[in-house]
Design a protein around this motif. Structure first.
Motif, short mmCIF file in Angstrom:
data_model
loop_
_atom_site.label_atom_id
_atom_site.label_comp_id
_atom_site.label_asym_id
_atom_site.label_seq_id
_atom_site.Cartn_x
_atom_site.Cartn_y
_atom_site.Cartn_z
N ARG A 1 0.82 -1.22 0.00
CA ARG A 1 0.00 0.00 0.00
C ARG A 1 0.85 1.27 0.00
N ALA A 2 2.08 1.16 0.52
CA ALA A 2 2.99 2.30 0.56
C ALA A 2 3.87 2.37 -0.69
N ASN A 3 3.47 1.66 -1.74
CA ASN A 3 4.20 1.61 -3.02
C ASN A 3 5.61 1.04 -2.85
N LYS A 4 5.76 0.14 -1.91
CA LYS A 4 7.04 -0.54 -1.68
C LYS A 4 6.72 -2.01 -1.50
N GLY A 5 7.59 -2.77 -0.87
CA GLY A 5 7.24 -4.13 -0.52
C GLY A 5 7.95 -5.20 -1.31
N LEU A 6 9.06 -4.86 -1.94
CA LEU A 6 9.77 -5.86 -2.74
C LEU A 6 10.27 -7.01 -1.86
N ILE A 7 10.90 -6.69 -0.75
CA ILE A 7 11.47 -7.73 0.12
C ILE A 7 10.37 -8.46 0.87
N TRP A 8 9.46 -7.73 1.50
CA TRP A 8 8.38 -8.38 2.24
C TRP A 8 7.47 -9.17 1.31
N GLY A 9 7.20 -8.64 0.13
CA GLY A 9 6.36 -9.36 -0.83
C GLY A 9 7.02 -10.65 -1.30
N GLY A 10 8.33 -10.59 -1.53
CA GLY A 10 9.05 -11.80 -1.92
C GLY A 10 9.05 -12.84 -0.81
N PHE A 11 9.19 -12.37 0.42
CA PHE A 11 9.16 -13.28 1.57
C PHE A 11 7.79 -13.93 1.71
N VAL A 12 6.73 -13.15 1.54
CA VAL A 12 5.37 -13.68 1.64
C VAL A 12 5.10 -14.66 0.50
N PHE A 13 5.58 -14.34 -0.71
CA PHE A 13 5.38 -15.27 -1.82
C PHE A 13 6.09 -16.60 -1.55
N ALA A 14 7.28 -16.55 -0.97
CA ALA A 14 7.99 -17.79 -0.64
C ALA A 14 7.21 -18.61 0.40
N ILE A 15 6.67 -17.94 1.42
CA ILE A 15 5.86 -18.63 2.42
C ILE A 15 4.62 -19.23 1.77
N PHE A 16 3.99 -18.46 0.90
CA PHE A 16 2.78 -18.92 0.22
C PHE A 16 3.09 -20.14 -0.66
N ALA A 17 4.17 -20.08 -1.41
CA ALA A 17 4.53 -21.21 -2.28
C ALA A 17 4.82 -22.46 -1.46
N LEU A 18 5.52 -22.29 -0.35
CA LEU A 18 5.83 -23.43 0.52
C LEU A 18 4.55 -24.02 1.11
N GLU A 19 3.64 -23.17 1.53
CA GLU A 19 2.38 -23.65 2.09
C GLU A 19 1.54 -24.37 1.03
N CYS A 20 1.48 -23.82 -0.16
CA CYS A 20 0.74 -24.48 -1.24
C CYS A 20 1.34 -25.83 -1.58
N PHE A 21 2.66 -25.89 -1.66
CA PHE A 21 3.34 -27.15 -1.95
C PHE A 21 3.01 -28.18 -0.88
N ALA A 22 3.04 -27.78 0.39
CA ALA A 22 2.75 -28.71 1.49
C ALA A 22 1.31 -29.22 1.41
#
Length: 144
Positions: A79-100
């Protein structure tokens, strides 16, 4: 394919991609909330539908709450027009959860469609954050 991943070479496109990232985070939060309900109140693991002992349920509840806080931070960064690192971290968590969940056998075709939609939204948020890093803030697209 262009509708799924729009162009981010302008401020408007990058902000649209960041908005998709916000919606992806909201959907992921809803998915985590559903997992909390299933885990804590029903005593069933959302990964493999196994019964959970009460002491394990509390530990999983705390883990999912921590995960939800991380997703909320990424949402606020998008929302603050940022989020590259946090977004990448969340995507990694999401991908791991989906895989599991896919390996554990709890994902059906409907959930796979939801996972793809949320994943694409999170990727768009990351793309928008990446673009906002390199777009010139003085050249805003107000008149184009």
């Amino acid at each position: 394919m262009l509708k799924l991943f729009p162009s981010v070479d302008s401020h408007a496109g990058a902000k649209g991609a960041l908005k998709a990232g916000v919606f992806g985070c909201l959907a992921f939060e809803a998915m985590l909330g559903l997992g909390l309900i299933v885990t804590y109140f029903l005593g069933i693991s959302p990964i493999d539908k196994a019964a959970i002992k009460p002491d394990e349920a509390l530990a999983q509840f705390i883990g999912v709450l921590l995960e939800a806080v991380i997703v909320l931070i990424a949402l606020l960064r998008f929302r603050a027009n940022k989020g590259l690192i946090w977004g990448g971290f969340v995507f990694a968590i999401f991908a791991l959860e989906c895989f599991a969940k896919i390996v554990g056998g709890t994902a059906n075709v409907g959930w796979l469609i939801v996972y793809i939609a949320i994943g694409a939204s999170l990727i768009n948020g990351i793309r928008g954050a990446w673009a906002m890093r390199y777009l010139n803030p003085e050249l805003n697209d107000t008149f184009s």
